[in-house]
Motif scaffolding. Structure first.
Motif, short mmCIF file in Angstrom:
data_model
loop_
_atom_site.label_atom_id
_atom_site.label_comp_id
_atom_site.label_asym_id
_atom_site.label_seq_id
_atom_site.Cartn_x
_atom_site.Cartn_y
_atom_site.Cartn_z
N ARG A 27 -11.36 11.09 -4.65
CA ARG A 27 -10.97 12.47 -4.86
C ARG A 27 -12.21 13.29 -5.13
NH1 ARG A 27 -5.49 11.84 -8.46
NH2 ARG A 27 -4.09 12.11 -6.69
N PHE A 75 -8.24 6.63 -2.78
CA PHE A 75 -9.44 5.98 -3.29
C PHE A 75 -10.63 6.91 -3.51
CE2 PHE A 75 -6.78 2.98 -1.16
CZ PHE A 75 -6.63 2.04 -2.15
N TYR A 99 -2.16 -5.55 -3.49
CA TYR A 99 -1.03 -4.84 -2.85
C TYR A 99 0.09 -5.81 -2.47
CZ TYR A 99 -3.45 -0.40 -2.79
OH TYR A 99 -4.07 0.76 -3.18
N TRP A 134 1.90 -6.28 -5.60
CA TRP A 134 2.65 -5.06 -5.93
C TRP A 134 3.90 -4.93 -5.06
CZ3 TRP A 134 4.67 -1.92 -8.94
CH2 TRP A 134 5.23 -0.72 -8.50
N ASN A 192 -16.51 -0.12 -4.77
CA ASN A 192 -16.07 -0.89 -3.61
C ASN A 192 -15.39 0.05 -2.61
OD1 ASN A 192 -16.97 -3.21 -4.83
ND2 ASN A 192 -14.96 -3.86 -5.53
N LEU A 207 0.83 -1.21 0.00
CA LEU A 207 0.00 0.00 0.00
C LEU A 207 0.86 1.26 0.00
CD1 LEU A 207 -3.14 0.90 0.48
CD2 LEU A 207 -2.34 1.36 2.78
N LEU A 232 -12.99 17.03 -6.23
CA LEU A 232 -12.28 18.21 -6.75
C LEU A 232 -12.98 19.49 -6.29
CD1 LEU A 232 -11.39 17.03 -10.35
CD2 LEU A 232 -10.11 16.78 -8.23
N PRO A 235 -23.64 10.73 -5.99
CA PRO A 235 -23.85 9.30 -5.75
C PRO A 235 -22.54 8.53 -5.86
CG PRO A 235 -24.80 9.96 -7.86
CD PRO A 235 -24.41 11.22 -7.14
N ARG A 280 -8.36 9.69 -11.97
CA ARG A 280 -8.10 11.12 -12.03
C ARG A 280 -6.62 11.35 -11.87
NH1 ARG A 280 -13.12 13.63 -8.60
NH2 ARG A 280 -14.35 14.13 -10.44
N LEU A 321 -10.27 -3.24 2.66
CA LEU A 321 -9.79 -2.17 1.77
C LEU A 321 -10.84 -1.80 0.73
CD1 LEU A 321 -6.04 -3.02 1.05
CD2 LEU A 321 -6.96 -1.16 2.43
N PRO A 322 -10.93 -0.48 0.43
CA PRO A 322 -10.10 0.64 0.86
C PRO A 322 -10.20 1.00 2.35
CG PRO A 322 -11.38 1.23 -1.10
CD PRO A 322 -11.87 -0.10 -0.64
N VAL A 353 -20.84 4.76 -6.27
CA VAL A 353 -21.06 3.37 -6.65
C VAL A 353 -19.70 2.72 -6.81
CG1 VAL A 353 -22.09 1.80 -8.35
CG2 VAL A 353 -23.17 4.03 -7.90
N PRO A 392 2.56 4.24 -10.08
CA PRO A 392 2.10 2.84 -10.05
C PRO A 392 0.58 2.76 -9.85
CG PRO A 392 3.36 3.39 -8.07
CD PRO A 392 3.51 4.55 -9.00
N LEU A 400 -18.71 -4.56 -10.57
CA LEU A 400 -19.19 -3.19 -10.69
C LEU A 400 -20.46 -3.13 -11.53
CD1 LEU A 400 -18.20 -0.41 -9.80
CD2 LEU A 400 -16.54 -0.45 -11.66
N GLU A 449 -6.38 -6.21 -1.12
CA GLU A 449 -5.27 -6.61 -0.25
C GLU A 449 -4.27 -7.47 -1.01
OE1 GLU A 449 -8.45 -6.62 0.72
OE2 GLU A 449 -8.50 -5.56 2.64
N ALA A 473 2.80 1.78 -3.22
CA ALA A 473 1.98 2.29 -4.34
C ALA A 473 1.59 3.75 -4.12
CB ALA A 473 0.73 1.44 -4.50
N HIS A 474 1.48 4.16 -2.88
CA HIS A 474 0.95 5.49 -2.56
C HIS A 474 1.92 6.24 -1.67
CE1 HIS A 474 -2.80 4.07 -4.31
NE2 HIS A 474 -2.78 3.04 -3.49
#
Lengths: 333, 333
Positions: free
Chosen positions: A330, A328, B271, B274, A295, A19, A332, A291, B330, A58-59, A293, B291, A267, B268, A22-23
């Motif tokens: 954003r 996970f 990750y 990853w 995970n 995690l 704006l 709205p 995004r 997760l998230p 929609v 990534p 999804l 999970e 990646a972030h």
């Protein structure tokens, strides 16, 4: 129930390593090594928001660490509350001189450990307030709302409280926002298949091949009824009716709806559920704001979905629409 | 394989209705009723990008309609190429006076229908170029790359070509970017469980309870080998080695890596995969740019994952880092 994992005992730590790899905006640290926080913290003198919970969702929980959301997160083992040290780490890391709101789901182990951490960090002079997510209408009767579990609605509580903290409100004001958001939010879910905790040899529950369970919790806690899998519109109607029965939104009201997938449900199916819920909202003259929609709060490979809804007033709507940025989600400006 | 759906024959249309209800920035239209496009199109005189493909892969394909990405998307039935009319709709909708790049995965039905649509819209004076995603190294030998299927790498092609179009480059320049991006991108996947097309009564393939299949396609096309499920690090190593064997990135090179979940595999586990891939990149002295870990190209409830990688030069890196905004991705300025 096949898993792409290494040693089950390494599951959480390896997931966390991936995690933060990646972030880079997330940092793993604390004395426990189980605290995820913002690499670039918010400004000094603003209220901190600490959360925490078991892994496997997760998230949630760690994924909502970010600007305008949560500052620090204590990470437990799969489906286990975080230990006291990680709760202390989260509170200390979130604290920037203006106190900390501890905002997490209503589960016994989490409460016990966070309460102890609040007491211990209090000795260091950190003031905390605690607000619990208890949005799951299926987990107890309305008159025993304090017994209800927290499920996907917590994400909306993070958003409202996080935006209030980012505006520079003080601790009691941020806590009041979280309480108001909690009072305005309800969820209910339906499960189609179980998941398996990596260190366990069996799934967390059994369900026949043609059945679903209404109201099941995100750890497989028993629900309200079990019956053959119904059509999506029938399921969506029941989720909608159960949530609306408590929130009682009226014509002209505005709500944030969230169709949340529990993990293995595609999804495509979430959008099919949302189609029906959005029709029901339209018919009732209720406006859907932003709205959601997808995970947002999962139970690993569990199949199923939940509906959450927050009824907005002008304050909550402004907070929900305020900018936010985590890996996970954003929003704006 | 339980599904939260209504009549299987309504699956795609109800999914699309839910998609546009959730995302007002997307519009469903065209003579076919099966074309998703931007509600606020990009400016006149910029190159349009049209894509399309079968349903059942959300967020692919429709989910990548947005600023700096794709302009219009032709939507087929589950795992079936879009019909000719929807391809025509996508090309006409994407066209804003500067021609259209048709950018989609290398599948026979999709090619046939898009080729016919290109011919028919050509009669109306719309100039098109076509670039195919064929990133799946498991689907044919390197010397027969034109036979390879397109999988998750297409998302990176959308990003590069979409950014080039947004910069105002002309059609042949945008097509050249897409070809360069395609040449720099490879993928390979591993499947753990099948999915079921809603109108079918059986899963799309069978696999024993303890087995995985390396190299399987996103519709269940046969892979390279089948064996007991290996540890995540072993799987990650093989995915990495197979992709690197073809792209041959060297020390100091920069790549965009993507760990993609096929649907039912928890975040999970992605990750955890990853974590290992990022260690391998570090060991090889290769830098990971932006990534991506998540569900970008799925096969409904199929469990498994894929690794994609694009080797960057300075042009591609600038395009990958350019702003973009669709419901599922995004990139901020």
């Amino acid at each position: 129930m096949k898993k792409l994992i290494n040693a089950p005992s390494d599951y959480v730590d390896e997931m966390l390593a991936g995690l933060v790899a990646a972030h880079p905006e997330l940092t793993l640290g604390g004395e426990s090594g189980r605290c995820v926080s913002r690499t670039r913290p918010a400004g000094d003198g603003t209220v901190g928001i600490a959360t925490g919970g078991g892994s496997g969702h997760l998230p949630l929980f760690t994924g909502y660490v970010g600007a305008g959301l949560v500052d620090a997160c204590a990470v437990g083992n799969v489906f286990e509350g975080p230990n006291v040290q990680s709760c202390i780490d989260a509170i200390q890391t979130a604290h920037r001189g203006a106190g900390v709101l501890c905002l997490y789901g209503n589960y016994g182990g989490d409460r016990m450990n966070f309460d102890m951490a609040v007491e211990m960090t209090g000795l260091e002079g950190i003031t905390c307030e605690t607000v619990l997510g208890n949005d799951d209408v299926a987990s107890a009767a309305p008159e025993e709302a304090e017994k209800r579990r927290g499920v996907a609605g917590i994400v909306l509580l993070y958003k409202a409280a996080g935006a209030a903290a980012a505006e520079g409100r003080n601790l009691s004001e941020v806590a009041a926002v979280a309480r108001k958001a909690s009072a305005a939010t309800r969820s209910v879910g339906v499960a189609l298949s179980p998941c398996r905790v990596p260190t366990a040899t069996a799934p967390n529950f059994e369900i026949p091949d043609d059945q679903m369970e209404m109201g099941m919790g995100i750890h497989g806690e028993p629900g309200i009824w079990r019956a053959p899998v119904a059509k999506a519109d029938v399921v969506a109607d029941e989720l909608f009716d159960r949530v609306v029965a408590e929130l009682a939104p009226g014509r002209g009201d505005r709500v944030v709806p969230m169709i949340n997938g529990l993990g293995a449900t595609p999804l495509e199916e979430l959008y099919i559920l949302w189609r029906r819920v959005s029709m029901r909202l339209d018919d009732a003259g209720i406006a859907a704001v932003q709205p959601m929609v997808g995970n947002f709060v999962t139970s690993m490979e569990m199949a199923g979905a939940s509906l959450s809804m927050m009824v907005l007033d002008s304050e909550l709507e402004a907070l929900i629409r305020a900018p936010a940025d985590c890996p996970f989600w954003r929003v704006l400006p």
